[in-house]
Design an enzyme around this catalytic site. Structure first.
Site, short mmCIF file in Angstrom:
data_model
loop_
_atom_site.label_atom_id
_atom_site.label_comp_id
_atom_site.label_asym_id
_atom_site.label_seq_id
_atom_site.Cartn_x
_atom_site.Cartn_y
_atom_site.Cartn_z
N GLU A 198 44.33 1.97 -86.97
CA GLU A 198 44.90 0.66 -86.59
C GLU A 198 43.87 -0.17 -85.83
O GLU A 198 44.16 -0.73 -84.77
CB GLU A 198 46.18 0.85 -85.75
CG GLU A 198 47.33 1.43 -86.53
CD GLU A 198 48.64 1.44 -85.72
OE1 GLU A 198 48.57 1.44 -84.47
OE2 GLU A 198 49.71 1.43 -86.34
N GLU B 158 52.40 4.72 -92.20
CA GLU B 158 53.22 5.22 -91.08
C GLU B 158 54.60 4.59 -91.20
O GLU B 158 54.83 3.46 -90.75
CB GLU B 158 52.60 4.84 -89.72
CG GLU B 158 51.32 5.57 -89.40
CD GLU B 158 50.83 5.36 -87.96
OE1 GLU B 158 51.52 4.65 -87.20
OE2 GLU B 158 49.78 5.91 -87.62
#
Ligand code: NAG
Ligand code: NAG
Ligand code: NAG
Ligand code: NAG
Ligand code: NAG
Ligand code: NAG
Length: 666
Positions: A192, A272
């Site tokens: 991320e 995710e």
């Protein structure tokens, strides 16, 4: 979807399921092994056939090695065809250049087990992983080698260590890459990165080149970012496939549209898909309803997307490795990483597990095996602990403390080269001061028990933004500050999160000098001699110990949960293994998971040691072992817990009501 190749592998598995403990033979392959992206048809190709993965996150470092196979098998039995794991740099390189990849950290063994259990692997080696772990998985010693190190950028010092670490990990897993005969189909670059303020594309391209040089075409490189253009803007790098992550409340089309802006062609991937959420101490247990998960999952799978559940099995932050966030204030995370995931912290399937399995079964073949059932848990009843001694006692200092250091001004944990546990700061007042005088530590990481001449006076807390308190003392009084590292920040711009006294401590505005500093890393507590003399005149923080036998009727130890209600806040060790922090007066986690693999069967004696910081469960010092976890309790003390602290009363004074010390907020 699911190509012929894949179905064939599953069929074979039906016949081999009973003898899965196959020898690992990475070179025995009949077909060309190749995992790649088919940009024309928006899909992955596994050996040339269309493929999508339905994967689950399971972090081997949060699960005892003895249970890895069981948990992987439960993932497979839910219909998943892959497992995703982070690799935690801080544990694998505990000090610069010293690599640990054995025992509970045997990543290669975990990957081999995954392959034996018919799961492909998505590897996320970092260097930064977030993962709700101390410092997002970065080794705290990076703060020692260069205190102003700019983490997660092309800072040359940082990159020097990153490169060495990545080369080490990737070399050690090279034979397990799909193209080389192993199960690893995907390798993630960073984590991320688009959420991090630095937005340093040269850093990301350097990482890509390091990883590419070890992986080549033997697996697909990918990145994962929040499903928004602002995240993908800095997360996407040339030559690395960009994927997104989002939860069950998100509009699936909007989320994948963000991926499409950066990857106009190729498979849709949610890297995710949140089955639950993380929880901080002092807030309600976070959960996500099964219905919204299965509805959104159905939408994701109907779009032919690949998906990874985060988490499928969360596990536990054993030891001191839970991380923290910083929103309006510092928020440490629970010991439990149950995460409200489909498989509980203790490894049991939930109704969420079966609901997800049912949806997956509409898209992928399910194994014809009996679905897993919850394992029985031990109810080992109540045991009585004996006080051993105060942490300040000479015997404890000698057994568990490091060599004391003298320093004019306070040193941080990092200065001491001690990254976890506790540090005790002591100084003797050399002058008289007004009564009361304000004691102040503007920079505190993170929570401190303040004592005068071994007598506890109160708590200072970064979370509560309470860093000063009035003290009544005179010349010659010893001021003692026992500081706990509650976990380094794992997300955002504040990850250079030093611990200990980060500023001077002042009394009545004057800087206190001449400190004696003693570290208590508590990596292990075996030197806490069984025969230490009991000293009943001490108060917390203190050690307590009890021994117990498991019932004769249990042929092997069952998992259980330590119920520390009545105690305040501390750390628990079972047979020397740190099962984590407990804090039942704050919650919502009350019980600690005790894996059966750390218990000894009858008639052996098991040992429980508590380091209790604030309030012993007097007068009987009991704890119990219960068969059900309590993770979602907001104890009555909740509202007041953060402002009031109770201290152990010496047993001989224990007839009267328990005294309490109220900390004044300033
Ligand atoms: C490091 O990153 C900065 C900011 O992206 C960039 O200006 C600089 O050229 C980079 N340095 C190297 C050596 O890549
Ligand atoms: C999913 O893949 C199948 C098989 O290739 C195809 O027929 C179908 O149109 C695809 N669905 C979507 C939504 O792309
Ligand atoms: C699964 O296996 C059992 C036992 O071998 C068999 O009776 C049953 O028909 C099988 N079910 C399916 C759906 O193949
Ligand atoms: C502590 O105080 C001394 C003397 O005033 C000062 O030199 C030093 O920089 C201070 N340390 C910190 C961490 O503020
Ligand atoms: C503890 O004391 C007992 C009795 O004195 C002795 O037999 C035992 O060896 C001691 N154990 C340790 C670890 O010192
Ligand atoms: C017991 O603890 C008290 C208070 O810390 C201390 O003064 C005393 O010396 C200790 N006694 C022994 C036998 O260690």
């Amino acid at each position: 979807m699911g190509g012929r190749q894949t179905v064939c592998r599953w069929t074979l598995l039906l016949f081999s399921f009973v003898h899965v403990a196959l020898q690992y033979e990475p070179t025995t392959v009949e077909l060309p092994r190749f995992f790649s992206i088919d940009y024309e048809n928006d899909q992955f190709l596994l050996n040339g056939s269309p493929f999508r993965y339905v994967s689950g996150s399971l972090h081997y470092f949060r699960v005892p090695r003895a249970y890895w196979r069981d948990r992987l098998r439960k993932l497979r039995a839910a219909g998943l065809n892959a497992v995703s794991t982070y690799v935690e740099w801080s544990q694998h390189e505990p000090s610069p250049g010293r690599f640990e990849f054995s025992g509970e950290l045997d990543l290669q063994y975990f990957i081999r087990l995954a392959q034996e259990e018919d799961l492909l692997v998505l590897l996320r080696p970092g260097p930064y992983i977030c993962a709700e772990r101390d410092m997002g998985g970065l080794p705290p010693w990076l703060l020692t080698v260069k205190p102003d190190i700019y983490l997660r950028t092309n800072d040359t010092t940082y990159m020097e260590y990153v490169e060495r670490y990545l080369n080490y990990v990737l070399t050690s897993v090279q034979v397990y890459l799909y193209g080389n005969g192993g199960p690893i189909i995907m390798v993630q670059i960073e984590n991320e990165y688009g959420s991090y303020q630095a937005c340093d594309s040269s850093y990301m391209t350097q990482l890509r080149d390091i990883v590419k040089s070890k992986v080549g075409d033997a697996a697909v490189l990918y990145s994962t970012d929040g499903a928004g253009l602002s995240f993908l803007r800095c997360g996407k790098i040339e030559g690395v496939y960009a994927t997104v992550d989002f939860g069950a409340d998100t509009n699936v089309d909007t989320a994948f549209l963000a991926q499409r802006i950066y990857e106009p062609h190729g498979p849709l991937v949610n890297s995710e898909f949140y089955t639950g959420w993380l929880t901080h101490w002092g807030e309600p247990f976070q959960s996500v309803g099964t219905e919204t998960i299965v509805n959104t999952l159905d939408e994701i799978l109907a779009r032919n997307a690949s998906v990874n559940f985060f988490m499928f099995h969360g596990g536990t932050n054993f030891g001191f490795l839970a991380g923290a966030n910083f929103g309006d204030n510092y928020q440490p995370q629970l010991t439990s990483y149950d995460y409200d995931a489909p498989i509980t912290e203790a490894g049991d399937p939930t109704s969420k597990y079966f609901a997800i399995r049912e949806v997956i079964g509409r898209y992928l073949p399910l194994l014809n095996n009996t679905a897993p059932i919850p394992a029985p848990k031990g109810s080992y009843n109540t045991i009585i602990l004996n006080p051993i001694a105060s942490l300040l006692d000479q015997s404890i200092r000698q057994a568990l403390g490091k060599e004391p250091l003298r320093s004019k001004f306070p040193l941080t944990f990092e200065d001491l080269g001690q990254h976890y546990g506790f540090v005790l700061y002591e100084t003797t007042l050399a002058r008289s001061v007004p009564d009361p005088a304000l004691f102040n530590i503007p920079g505190l990481g993170d929570r401190a028990v303040v004592l005068l001449d071994d007598v506890p006076k109160g708590i200072l807390s970064r979370s509560e933004k309470i860093t000063s308190m009035p003290l009544s003392l005179s010349e010659g009084t010893k001021i003692q500050v026992l500081v706990e590292n509650q976990g380094r920040i794992n997300y955002g711009s504040l990850i250079n999160d030093f611990k200990g006294l980060l500023s001077n401590a002042t009394l009545g505005g004057d800087v206190l000098e001449d400190w004696i500093i003693t570290g208590f890393p508590l990596h292990e507590i075996s030197s806490l001699g069984v025969n230490s003399t009991y000293n009943y005149t001490f108060s917390c923080p203190a050690f307590f110990r009890g021994t117990f036998e498991l019932p004769e009727s249990y042929s092997e130890p069952l998992d259980t949960f330590l119920d520390p209600r009545g105690w305040g806040k501390g750390v628990a060790f079972i047979n020397g293994f740190n099962i984590g922090r407990y804090w039942p007066i704050l919650g919502p986690q009350v019980t600690l998971y005790v894996p059966g693999c750390h218990l000894k069967p009858y008639p052996a004696l098991n040992e429980l040691v508590l380091l209790e910081l604030e309030k012993a469960n007097s007068p009987h010092y009991t704890v119990s072992f219960v068969p059900e976890p309590i993770l979602d309790e907001r104890p009555p003390a909740y509202a007041a817990a953060s402002h009031t602290s109770h201290f152990l009363v010496p047993p001989q004074l224990n007839q009267g009501p328990q005294t309490s010390v109220t900390i004044l907020a300033v």
